[in-house]
Write an enzyme that holds these catalytic residues in place. Structure first.
Site, PDB file in Angstrom:
ATOM      1  CB  SER A 149      34.906  -6.519   4.802  1.00  0.00           C
ATOM      2  OG  SER A 149      34.393  -5.611   4.983  1.00  0.00           O
ATOM      3  CE1 TYR A 163      29.581  -8.105   5.608  1.00  0.00           C
ATOM      4  CE2 TYR A 163      30.492  -5.290   5.735  1.00  0.00           C
ATOM      5  CZ  TYR A 163      30.238  -6.443   5.245  1.00  0.00           C
ATOM      6  OH  TYR A 163      30.924  -7.507   4.154  1.00  0.00           O
TER       7      TYR A 163
END
Length: 251
Positions: A149, A163
């Site tokens: 990401s 995350y």
């Protein structure tokens, strides 16, 4: 398109297949004649139009190491129909917990149980799957794609600390795997999506879009096409790369 004999078909194992990038990836590979074994926390939906879905779906909770090991054993059993060969493994499943009202969870707001669950799903499970399926990947000279990401390289306004750091760790793991697995003829790469138009977008995303050079969100199909590229001979000398898919947001 004529479907090749079962033992000759290329096979993909994909985690996080039920929506967004995962769903688009299923469609991209299956349209090219691949067998796609999907994995998610949920059972195969009865209303899904994909014909081969029920028999090629594995329900697995990647937050549970024992359940993940059992799923790997089931995957290996199902791959026997392809001569125990696996052409591609795509580690797409991930969780991104939020606070009240969808708020971002920073370092102080994230309990240790949440940290551990996020890392189990986002980081340890991809390592377990790749290690557990290494012989099948080696037999096919296959490819692994880890979905990281843009949040793995910067503080993101919506993605929480657990995350983001799990995705940074997955990017580092990709480099390590590219070195270790590459010696076996298995290529390992990562894709790092930015703001993609999926169901998990947070309120306020439009403010980020204004800062993206291309001035729009990406689509799941655009991500799926890059994943497909990394799993085919078109990328036969690409190993250890992390490809940004974000319209220039990272610059």
């Amino acid at each position: 398109m004529t479907t090749p004999p079962n033992e000759d078909r290329k096979t993909l194992i994909l985690t996080g297949a039920s929506r967004g990038i995962g769903h688009a990836t299923v469609k991209r590979f299956s349209s090219a004649g691949w067998r796609v074994i999907t994995c998610s926390r949920h059972p195969f939906p009865e209303d899904c139009p994909w014909e081969m879905g029920p028999e090629d779906h594995i329900q697995v909770d990647l937050a549970d190491p024992a359940n993940t090991e059992a799923a790997i054993a089931e995957m290996r059993e199902r791959l026997k129909a392809q001569g125990s060969r696996l052409n591609a493994l795509v580690n797409n499943a991930a969780i991104s917990p939020k606070g009240p009202g969808g708020s971002r969870l920073g370092v102080f707001e994230t309990g240790m149980d949440v940290w551990q669950k996020v890392f189990q799903v986002n980081f340890f499970a991809p390592a377990m799957l790749a290690r557990g399926l290494v012989e099948e990947l080696k037999a096919a000279q296959g490819s692994v794609v880890n979905v990281t990401s843009i949040a793995g390289s910067r503080v993101h306004p919506f993605a929480g600390s657990a995350y983001s750091t799990s995705k940074a760790a997955l990017a580092a793991l990709t480099r390590e795997m590219a070195s270790d697995f590459g010696r076996l003829g298995i290529r390992v790469n990562a894709i790092a999506p930015g703001e993609i138009d999926t169901a998990i977008l947070s309120p306020g995303t439009e403010k980020i879009v204004a800062e993206i050079p291309m001035r729009r969100l990406g689509t799941p199909e655009e991500v799926a096409r890059t994943i497909y590229f990394l799993c085919t001979d078109q990328s036969s000398y690409v190993n250890g790369a992390e490809i940004h898919i974000n319209g220039g947001q990272h610059v």
